[in-house]
Design a protein around this motif. Structure first.
Motif, PDB file in Angstrom:
ATOM      1  N   ARG A 391       0.830  -1.209   0.000  1.00 12.75           N
ATOM      2  CA  ARG A 391       0.000   0.000   0.000  1.00 12.75           C
ATOM      3  C   ARG A 391       0.867   1.263   0.000  1.00 12.75           C
ATOM      4  N   THR A 392       1.938   1.221   0.795  1.00  8.91           N
ATOM      5  CA  THR A 392       2.813   2.394   0.885  1.00  8.91           C
ATOM      6  C   THR A 392       3.535   2.624  -0.440  1.00  8.91           C
ATOM      7  N   ARG A 393       4.058   1.545  -1.021  1.00  9.31           N
ATOM      8  CA  ARG A 393       4.785   1.686  -2.292  1.00  9.31           C
ATOM      9  C   ARG A 393       3.862   2.213  -3.381  1.00  9.31           C
ATOM     10  N   ARG A 394       2.639   1.678  -3.387  1.00  7.38           N
ATOM     11  CA  ARG A 394       1.685   2.114  -4.413  1.00  7.38           C
ATOM     12  C   ARG A 394       1.402   3.602  -4.248  1.00  7.38           C
ATOM     13  N   HIS A 395       1.174   4.011  -3.015  1.00  5.24           N
ATOM     14  CA  HIS A 395       0.858   5.419  -2.738  1.00  5.24           C
ATOM     15  C   HIS A 395       2.020   6.337  -3.114  1.00  5.24           C
ATOM     16  N   LEU A 396       3.239   5.849  -2.874  1.00  4.73           N
ATOM     17  CA  LEU A 396       4.411   6.698  -3.133  1.00  4.73           C
ATOM     18  C   LEU A 396       4.925   6.567  -4.569  1.00  4.73           C
ATOM     19  N   GLY A 397       4.195   5.775  -5.371  1.00  8.50           N
ATOM     20  CA  GLY A 397       4.595   5.617  -6.771  1.00  8.50           C
ATOM     21  C   GLY A 397       5.818   4.742  -6.934  1.00  8.50           C
TER      22      GLY A 397
END
Lengths: 400, 180
Positions: A391-397
């Protein structure tokens, strides 16, 4: 048999899913293809000229797989492998789908598959060439209930695969009913007695002793002793050095190793995805560490220097029963700037009673990541579970 | 001086059951109540026997067998005690409970009495069996802090008072509301 139609559908769905949700939807295309073409996975994997290898066990699968794949590639082989987040059947199918051609064929020589210990049985029917077993820990008890159930699954692998490479220090593995005498690796007697020695699921039966093909010892760093050769490893813990030894032992069963290539690979600092990875986010170098169980949480905490600031710990939805957080010793931490993820409250509660000051609790991973990046500090560090990581990686691109 | 007894804490710590002892010690320290480890169960003011694997239960069944009498006495008097998972099953008959196998339940539950926690059991035993400060449960992990009512029974039984800070109460409420 041609899988053109199933592959075309699967690849299209995968492409569309990734356009909508970068880095997401990894298992669905595989599920779809398995419905359209139930034999796709078995036919594709079985058709590889050098067959396939399974890496399984409670912990250390990703590191072992990564090193083994690197060793084989550096020796000139074309290798198919799956990521740690695709180590159950549907994820594996999706990984094959991503790499195969439109006819459903992989253009590789061999596959090295990281397989979840609970999902090993169906792959055994495809007759793997070799199985690498890392360890049995008292882990994921909400899923497996008791380590005995993991041992039972790995016993099936040990008894059906012609060559097994095992961590012979783990009494749960050295007592398995092997089809043939296993290839054993382990720590030197000195390291086994040290506080760095890994702990395994309790087993009170008399261990079976095997002559070790590779013994891991420590002088300035970790050293892998293979016959008369002494090979230095860049591993930072005894557990990681054991993973290197398992990979090296497996590779030695598959090809004639070249010492210079082995040496270079073992000294390489290249890390597995999100295992102590450094990435640039908003102009900051952020250290990312994936923690999936008590062992990896403890290992990662042990590697912190105490100057990590800001520090964020994230416990996502993948932790079904967060009770195991109470088996982790957090006493070395004084302060955590952000505790985040679906199970943030559980983690914050555990930290409170470990005497660790928690500054902020934010359950939403995106909100937490944004807040974290506003905090001052020269060494931003995040420890996160797999779901929180995604989720974090997705949010941070950062999603791949 | 309060005496705390935990049976083989290194081995009987599946799912972090020893965290319950950590919570009790933390709260006693906060209140200035002195405590020490007790080496015998007979001497103890608080007894914890956590959940353990099949291999551990097999290895320690003899030693556990010697504890039937003191456990029965503690139950009769409702003394501060916590039995979890396999330890609960081991002493069930001593507590006058019968059980049979059923389909495994592995999820967060809230019992009719309002007790909350992660249950992973295939036995028909009540999820939480309570008499005064004696608690036997198939709810794993830090069950006491997630159930302040149970924690209060134990802490009061050890001459303390339960006075959790607001931040901790909010965390407990969040955990219970998102999983209950």
């Amino acid at each position: 048999m041609s899988y053109s139609l199933a592959v075309a559908v699967g690849k299209t769905v995968r492409f569309l899913l990734r356009r909508v949700r970068r880095g997401g939807g990894s298992a669905f295309p595989g599920l779809l293809v398995s419905k359209l073409a139930p034999d796709f996975l078995s036919d594709t994997i079985s058709s590889l000229p050098l067959g396939f290898v399974i890496v399984s066990g409670s912990a250390g699968k990703s590191s072992t797989t990564h090193t083994l794949v690197t060793l084989l590639k550096e020796h000139g082989l074309r290798v198919f492998s799956n990521s740690s987040t695709a180590n159950i059947q549907q994820g594996l199918l999706s990984a094959v789908l991503a790499k195969c051609d439109l006819a459903g064929k992989l253009h590789d020589d061999i596959a090295v598959l990281e397989v979840d210990e609970g999902h090993i049985a169906p792959l055994l029917e495809l007759e793997p060439k070799l199985v690498v077993l890392t360890n049995v820990l008292s882990d994921q008890l909400d899923r497996f209930v008791d380590p005995a159930n993991v041992i039972e699954r790995l016993a099936k692998a040990a008894s059906s695969v012609p060559v097994a490479v095992i961590n012979a220090d783990d009494p749960n593995l050295n007592q398995l009913p092997f089809r043939a005498k296993p290839i054993a690796v382990g720590l030197s007697s000195g390291l086994k007695r040290s506080k760095d020695a890994p702990r395994y699921a309790f087993n009170f039966k008399k261990p079976v002793e095997f002559a070790k093909l590779i013994e891991v010892s420590r002088s300035e760093g970790f050293v892998l002793k293979l016959g008369k050769q002494k090979l230095a490893s860049s591993a930072s813990t005894a557990q990681h050095a054991l993973n290197d030894a398992l990979a090296l032992a497996a590779a030695s069963q598959l090809l004639d190793l070249k010492t210079e290539i082995v040496s270079k690979t073992l000294l390489s600092k290249q890390r597995v995805f999100a295992r102590n990875e450094k990435v640039e986010i908003s102009g900051k170098q952020v250290n990312l560490r994936l923690v999936q169980n008590p062992t990896s949480f403890q290992l990662n905490l042990g590697e912190l220097k105490g100057n990590e600031k800001p520090l964020m710990l994230m416990a996502g939805r993948d932790i079904h029963d967060p009770s195991w957080l109470w088996t982790v010793d957090f006493s070395q931490l004084k302060k955590v700037d952000v505790v985040a993820g679906y199970n943030a409250a559980d983690l914050a509660l555990r930290l409170h009673f470990a005497g660790v000051k928690v500054v902020k609790v934010i359950s939403d991973p995106s909100e937490a990541a944004d807040y974290f990046l506003t905090l001052p500090g020269a060494k931003p560090t995040i420890l996160f579970s797999a779901d929180a990581m995604r989720r974090t990686r997705r949010h941070l691109g950062l999603a791949k | 001086m309060i005496k705390l007894f935990s049976f083989e804490p290194y081995y009987f710590n599946n799912n972090g059951d020893q965290g319950n002892l950590e919570v009790v010690e933390f709260l006693l320290t906060e209140q200035g109540i002195r405590f020490k480890e007790s080496v015998t169960i007979e001497d103890a003011d608080f007894v914890l026997i956590g959940d353990a694997s099949k291999a551990v239960m097999e290895e320690y069944s003899k030693q556990l067998g010697k504890l039937h009498k003191p456990i029965a006495a503690r139950y009769k008097q409702g003394l501060p005690t916590l039995l979890v998972g396999s330890a609960y099953e081991f002493f069930a008959e001593t507590l006058g409970l019968q059980y049979r196998q059923q389909t495994r339940e592995s999820k967060f539950v809230t019992t009719q009495d309002g007790y909350f926690g992660y249950r992973n059991s295939d036995k028909t035993l009540p999820a939480c069996f309570v008499k005064d400060a004696f608690v036997a449960t198939s709810l794993f992990g830090p069950v006491l802090i997630k159930n302040p009512e149970l924690l209060e029974r134990i802490i009061t039984g050890l001459s303390g008072k339960l006075n959790l800070p607001k931040t901790v109460i909010e965390l407990i409420e969040t955990i219970r509301s998102q999983n209950g």
